[in-house]
Write a protein that holds these residues in place. Structure first.
Motif: not given
Ligand code: ANZ
Length: 976
Positions: A351-376
C-alpha cells in the motif's frame, strides 16, 4: 554609448566584393560612411574587430545593364576599412511602414466580416511578458504565422491574426515581494516593451483585438467558465498534497522546488495535504483520447497526450485483511491490476504510505517504523518515487491479507513505489512477473512464484522476472474452484475478472494516468476564484454571475503569510463578506487560479474581444472556429493543449462553442540554439593540446576560441594558426549565464526587421532545432539588398537611392515569364507546406536570374514584389509604393502561377564557330544570348575553340543557332 566605441560597417559584396572585412576605427558617431548613406538620427552599434592593417581595394560592380554600369571605388585609410551594413535604407523604410500600418489599421479584422468569404484563423501561443523582453525564439514562430496570415489575406481569405498576453504568473509576484512594486505595474511595463518589440518586427497582428489575461474584462469570463465547471460538479475541493516549505511559510509551485528544497534559499520542502480546488478533467479522459484521432497535429504530440491520459484496462480485486489470528476481517484492500492473469503469483501486497486504511491495520509493533517511513516518503516527489528511484524501500506493516484466488495469507508492506494517486493506491505484488516487485522481493526476501510461462523460452531454469504474456501455470485452487492453468494470459485475465465479479471479489476496471487538475495556487497574482465559504457551515457558494468580474483587491504586502494561507487572506475587508442570498457571514476563497487558466480559452475571446454580454458571440464563434493553424513551442505539447481541449469540450457541452476541438492544426517550431562555440585546451605552459588527445583533456584548461580563428579541416575543426590542433564545436541553449543570448532588438538595429524575419525562416526547416549564426543574417541581408537594387538601381554618388525604380514597361520575354511563374509556384507551394526556408531559396533563384536580364519589366517585377511581401513586408511595401501604387499591398491578389510557363522545355542548340558547326548545347527554350554564350564557353567540346580568343561578334537566333565570330586579327599564336 561611449564615443570611444569602435565602428564597423559590413558591406554587400555586390558593391564591395573584395573589400577587407574588418578594421579598427577609433572614431565617434560623426563618422561618415564611404557611400555617404544618410545616417541622421540613427543609433549605431559599433563592434571592435580583431583585424587591422593596411589595405586598399578597388571594387567594381558591373551589370550588363548599360544604364547601371558603375564603378565604385572604395579607398581605405591606413587603419580603416569601413563596411556598410545599411546597403539599403531599411532604417527609414521599416518605421515608415510600421507607422503606415498602424495609422491605417491595415490589419484590422472588422467585426462584421463578409462571412461568405473563406476564413483563416492563425494563432501564436501568446507569450508571458517577462522582464527580459523578446528573445530570438519568439520571432521564429511569429514570423511563420505572419507569413501565413499575409499569404491568406492576399488570397482573399478573412484572416484572424491576433496577439495578447498570458500575464498572470510568478515572476511578477516574486518581483513584488522583493521590491514592493505592484505586479500590475511590472506586468504593464513588460507588456509595453513586448508590444513595441513585436511592432518593430512588422507582424500583421490586429492590435485592436489585443488582450491580457490580467484585465478584469478578460478574467471575468475565466471566472465565468469556472462557475460553469462548478455548477456541473467539475470543480470540487479535495485534500491533496502540496509542496509546503516550513521555513518560507509558503506553498511552492513544482518549478520552485529543486531536488527537494526551495529554489529560493534552499530550504527543505515537504508534501503536505491541503484543501484545494480540483477540476475533474478525468471525466473527459475518453473524449480527450478519442478526439485526438481527427486532429492534424504532429503524431509526436498526439502520442504524448495519449501517454499522459494513459488509459489502461484491468481489474480491481479485493483482498481481505486478516486479524492477528489469521482470521478474515470485514475490511478489504482493493488493488488495481492490469494483469489479473497473475493473481496466483501475488505473494505480497503493497500500500502507498498515504493509504487511508494503513493506520487501521498496521500492528502496534510496526507502527513506529511505519510512521517514520511515512515521514521519509513525504519528502519525495512522485517522480522521485517512480522514474528516478534507484533503490526500492519499504516497511512491513505486520499485517497479512488473503489472496482471494487461493486463500494464501500474504504480507502487506508499505512502500513508496506505489503512489496514492494512481489506481487504488494499493497493489497485489507479483515478483515473478513485475520488475519493480521483483527488485523489492529480492531485497526483502519475499517468496517469488512463477505463474506465466514464456512460450518463446523452453529452458526450465527461467527464474528471471518475466513481465510478458504467456501460458498460465501453477494457478488453480480446489478451495476457491478457480483454475486458469493452460490458458493464455488474455483468456486467464478474462476468466479471473468474470470469476471475481461472480464471487464479489472484484470487477473489470479502466484506469487513467490522467489525474484531476489541481486548480488553485496560494498566490496573489492570479484570477480570484469566485467562491464564498459560509462561516457557519463551511459550505461553498458560487458568486453570482452578475457580480463578475470579482476583481483582485489591492494589496501592498505580497510576502507569504507564514501559515500557508494565501497572501489574499491579508485583504481582510475583501475576504470577509456576506452571502447576498441569505445575508449570512462568509469568507471569500483566497487561493487564486493557476497560470494555465487564462490561456485555456483566449483563442475564443480573440474572435470577439470586447463583448460585454458573452464570452464570445455565437455567430462569430461559428464563423471563426476552429483555429486553423496554432504555432508554438513543443513544451506545451501536453498540459496547455490538454487543458484547453478540456475546457473547450465543456464549453461545447453547454453550447458556447460549435466545434469539438479548438485547434485544427498545431505546429511546433524548433528551438533556436546559441551560436556554435569552439573549445580548445591548453596545458600548464599555455600550449594548445589537440582534442584528439581525448583521455587527458580533463587535465587541461578549456578556452573558447572565436570563430574567425577556426577553420574546417575534413570533418573536424582546427585552429587556423596551427591546424594540428583540433577543437570541439559545441552548441548550447541560449541562456543568460552562458552569455550567448541574441537580442532581436540588436539584430533589427543592425540589419533590419526584414533581415531578421528572413534569416529566422532561412535557418532551416521550421520544425527543426537550429543554431544561430550571425553570418547567416548577412547572407539574407545581402539578398534583400540585391533585391532592392534590382528594382531601384544602384545608389547615386552620394550613397542615396533615387526615388523611383528602374523598372520598364517592356513586354516580358518568355524566359522572364518562365522564371517568374516558377518562382510563384515554388513560393506558394513552400509557404502552404510551411517550408518557409525553401520558399526563400526560390526567391533567391529568381533574383539571380533577373540580374542577368537587360531589363526589369513591370509585369515581372510587380508580381515578384508581391511574392516577397509575406516574408519581407517592409521592403515589399516600399517597392510597391515606388512602383506607383498608392495603397498597401496587404490585400493585393497573391500572384497565381500560370501552368503554361511551368513546363520544363529545354532544346538542343547548335553552336557554330566562324560559321562551322562545332557542337551543341542544351538550353532552356527562350534562353538569353548571354546565357547561351556562357553555356557554350563552358562546354567541354566548344571550350577549345573559344578559350583565350577575342570575340568579334555573336549571332544568336533564339531556339535556332548561336554563331560566334572570332576576331582573326587578334588570334593568339601559341609559341613553342
Ligand atoms: C499486478 C501485476 C503483475 C502488475 C504483473 C503488473 C505486472 P499501468 O499499466 O501503468 O496502468 N500499479 C497499480 N497501481 C499502482 C500504484 N498506485 N502505484 C504503482 N504501481 C501501481 O500499470 C498498472 C500496474 O501497475 C498494475 O498491474 C500494478 O501492478 C501497478 F506481472 O498488478 B500490476
Amino acid at each position: 554609448m561611449s564615443s570611444h566605441q569602435i565602428l564597423q560597417f559590413r558591406s554587400d559584396p555586390f558593391v564591395l566584393s573584395h573589400c577587407c572585412r574588418h578594421t579598427h576605427l577609433t572614431s565617434s558617431l560623426t563618422l561618415q560612411s564611404p557611400l555617404k548613406q544618410p545616417f541622421s538620427g540613427l543609433r549605431f552599434r559599433w563592434r571592435r574587430s580583431n583585424h587591422g592593417g593596411v589595405r586598399s581595394s578597388k571594387t567594381v560592380a558591373q551589370s550588363n545593364n548599360g544604364n547601371r554600369k558603375e564603378e565604385a571605388l572604395v579607398s581605405e585609410t591606413a587603419t580603416t576599412t569601413i563596411e556598410l551594413k545599411r546597403v539599403y535604407p531599411f532604417h527609414e523604410i521599416e518605421p515608415k511602414w510600421q507607422r503606415y500600418w498602424e495609422n491605417n489599421r491595415t490589419f484590422r479584422t472588422p467585426d462584421d466580416v463578409d462571412t461568405s468569404k473563406p476564413k483563416f484563423y492563425v494563432l501564436d501561443m501568446f507569450p508571458y511578458p517577462s522582464g527580459a523582453g523578446l528573445h530570438v525564439g519568439h520571432p521564429l514562430g511569429y514570423t511563420a504565422t505572419d507569413i501565413l496570415a499575409r499569404l491568406r489575406r492576399m488570397q482573399g481569405y478573412n484572416v484572424l491574426h491576433p496577439m495578447g498576453w498570458d500575464a498572470f504568473g510568478l515572476p511578477a509576484e516574486q518581483y513584488a515581494i522583493e521590491t514592493g512594486t505592484h505586479p500590475k505595474t511590472t506586468t504593464l511595463k513588460n507588456i509595453d516593451r513586448f508590444r513595441l518589440q513585436l511592432k518593430s518586427l512588422g507582424f500583421s497582428y490586429d492590435w485592436d483585438r489585443e488582450l491580457s489575461t490580467t484585465e478584469p474584462d478578460y478574467y471575468k469570463w475565466t471566472q465565468w467558465i469556472f462557475l460553469q465547471l462548478y455548477k456541473r460538479g467539475l470543480a470540487y475541493q479535495a485534500e491533496v498534497p502540496v509542496n509546503w516549505c516550513p521555513a518560507l511559510g509558503t506553498v511552492l509551485a513544482n518549478e520552485e522546488v529543486v531536488d527537494g528544497v526551495s529554489e529560493r534559499g534552499g530550504h527543505p520542502v515537504i508534501r503536505k495535504p491541503m484543501r484545494q480546488w480540483m477540476l475533474k478533467i478525468t471525466a473527459y479522459a475518453d473524449r480527450l483520447l478519442e478526439d485526438l484521432d481527427e486532429l492534424e497535429w504532429p503524431e509526436s504530440i498526439k502520442e504524448m497526450q495519449r501517454n499522459w491520459i494513459g488509459r489502461s484496462e484491468g481489474a480491481e480485486l479485493n483482498f481481505s485483511i486478516l486479524d492477528g489470528e489469521g482470521r478474515e476481517t470485514d475490511k478489504k484492500i482493493t488493488v488495481y491490476t492490469t494483469r489479473p492473469d497473475t493473481l496466483f503469483g501475488a505473494t505480497y501486497m503493497v500500500v502507498a504510505p498515504e493509504h487511508h486504511l494503513l493506520s487501521y491495520f498496521v500492528t502496534e509493533e510496526q507502527r513506529q517504523q511505519v510512521e517514520e517511513y511515512k515521514d521519509f516518503a513525504s519528502r519525495k516527489s512522485d517522480l522521485e518515487r517512480t522514474e528516478l528511484q534507484k533503490d526500492k524501500t519499504g516497511v512491513f506493516t505486520g499485517c497479512y491479507a488473503k489472496n482471494p484466488a487461493n486463500g494464501d495469507a500474504i504480507p502487506i508492506w508499505v512502500a513508496d513505489y506505489v503512489l496514492a494517486s494512481y489506481g487504488t493506491g494499493a497493489i497485489m505484488a507479483v515478483p515473478a512477473h513485475d520488475t519493480r516487485d521483483n527488485e523489492f522481493a529480492l531485497k526483502y526476501n519475499i517468496p517469488i512464484k512463477w505463474v506465466v510461462k514464456n512460450e518463446a523460452d523452453s529452458s526450465d531454469d527461467a527464474k528471471q522476472v518475466y513481465p510478458g504474456l504467456g501460458i498460465i501455470e501453477n494457478s488453480s485452487s480446489s478451495e476457491t474452484g478457480l483454475d486458469i492453468n493452460q490458458l493464455s494470459s488474455k483468456e486467464a485475465g478474462l476468466k479471473v475478472i468474470e470469476w471475481a465479479e461472480r464471487t464479489g471479489n472484484g470487477k473489470k476496471k479502466v484506469n487513467y494516468k490522467l489525474r484531476d487538475w489541481l486548480f488553485a495556487r496560494q498566490r496573489y497574482w492570479g484570477e480570484p476564484i469566485p467562491i464564498l465559504i459560509l462561516d457557519e457551515s463551511g459550505e461553498t457558494i458560487a458568486v453570482s454571475e452578475s457580480e463578475l468580474p470579482l476583481t483582485l483587491p489591492e494589496l501592498n504586502d505580497f510576502t507569504p503569510t507564514g501559515t500557508g494561507e494565501p497572501p489574499l487572506s491579508k485583504a481582510v475587508s475583501w475576504v470577509n463578506t456576506v452571502d447576498p442570498s441569505t445575508g449570512k457571514p462568509a469568507k471569500r476563497e483566497t487561493s487564486t487560479m493557476p497560470q494555465w487558466a487564462g490561456s485555456c480559452w483566449y483563442y475564443l475571446r480573440f474572435m470577439d474581444p470586447k463583448n460585454p454580454e458573452a464570452l464570445v458571440d455565437k455567430e462569430k464563434e461559428k464563423y471563426w472556429s476552429p483555429v486553423d493553424v496554432y504555432v508554438g513551442g513543443a513544451e506545451h505539447a501536453v498540459l496547455h493543449l490538454l487543458y484547453s481541449r478540456f475546457w473547450h469540450k465543456v464549453l461545447y457541452d453547454i453550447g458556447v462553442v460549435s466545434t469539438k476541438e479548438p485547434f485544427k492544426c498545431v505546429i511546433n517550431q524548433g528551438i533556436i540554439l546559441g551560436e556554435v562555440q569552439y573549445t580548445a585546451w591548453k596545458d600548464q605552459e599555455g600550449n594548445y593540446v589537440s582534442a584528439d588527445n581525448e583521455e587527458r583533456l580533463n587535465e587541461h584548461q578549456q578556452v573558447t576560441i572565436p570563430e574567425e580563428k577556426v577553420m574546417k579541416s575534413g570533418d573536424h575543426f582546427v585552429l587556423k594558426e596551427d591546424p594540428s590542433i583540433r577543437l570541439i564545436p559545441r552548441v548550447y541553449k541560449m541562456s543568460k549565464s552562458r552569455g550567448n543570448v541574441v537580442n532581436p532588438d540588436d539584430v533589427v538595429l543592425e540589419y533590419g526587421a526584414d533581415s531578421l524575419r528572413l534569416y529566422e525562416m532561412f535557418m532551416g526547416p521550421f520544425r527543426d532545432s537550429k543554431t544561430w549564426n550571425t553570418s547567416g543574417i548577412e547572407g539574407v541581408h545581402r539578398f534583400l539588398a540585391r533585391t532592392w537594387r534590382l528594382v531601384i538601381g544602384l545608389p547615386q554618388s552620394d550613397g542615396s537611392f533615387k526615388d523611383g525604380t528602374i523598372v520598364t514597361d517592356d513586354e516580358p520575354t518568355l524566359e522572364q515569364l518562365r522564371t517568374l511563374h516558377k518562382c510563384i509556384a515554388k513560393v506558394t507551394e513552400e509557404i502552404e507546406s510551411t517550408r518557409f526556408n525553401t520558399g526563400i531559396s526560390g526567391m533567391m533563384e529568381f533574383v539571380n536570374a533577373a540580374y542577368k536580364w537587360n531589363n526589369q519589366p513591370r509585369r515581372i517585377i510587380e508580381p515578384f514584389v508581391l511574392l516577397l511581401s509575406p516574408y519581407a513586408p517592409h521592403m515589399a511595401e516600399e517597392l510597391w509604393s515606388r512602383l506607383g501604387h498608392p495603397n498597401s499591398l496587404a490585400y493585393e491578389s497573391f500572384p497565381k502561377a500560370n501552368p503554361d510557363y511551368l513546363k520544363n522545355t529545354t532544346i538542343v542548340l547548335p553552336v557554330q564557330i566562324n560559321g562551322k558547326t562545332r557542337g551543341t548545347i542544351e538550353v532552356e527554350e527562350g534562353c538569353s544570348e548571354d546565357v547561351a554564350f556562357v553555356l557554350a564557353s563552358q562546354d567541354e567540346k566548344l571550350r577549345k575553340y573559344l578559350d583565350g580568343q577575342s570575340i568579334k561578334k555573336r549571332i544568336y537566333v533564339p531556339g535556332k543557332i548561336l554563331n560566334v565570330i572570332l576576331d582573326r586579327t587578334n588570334v593568339k599564336v601559341a609559341t613553342k
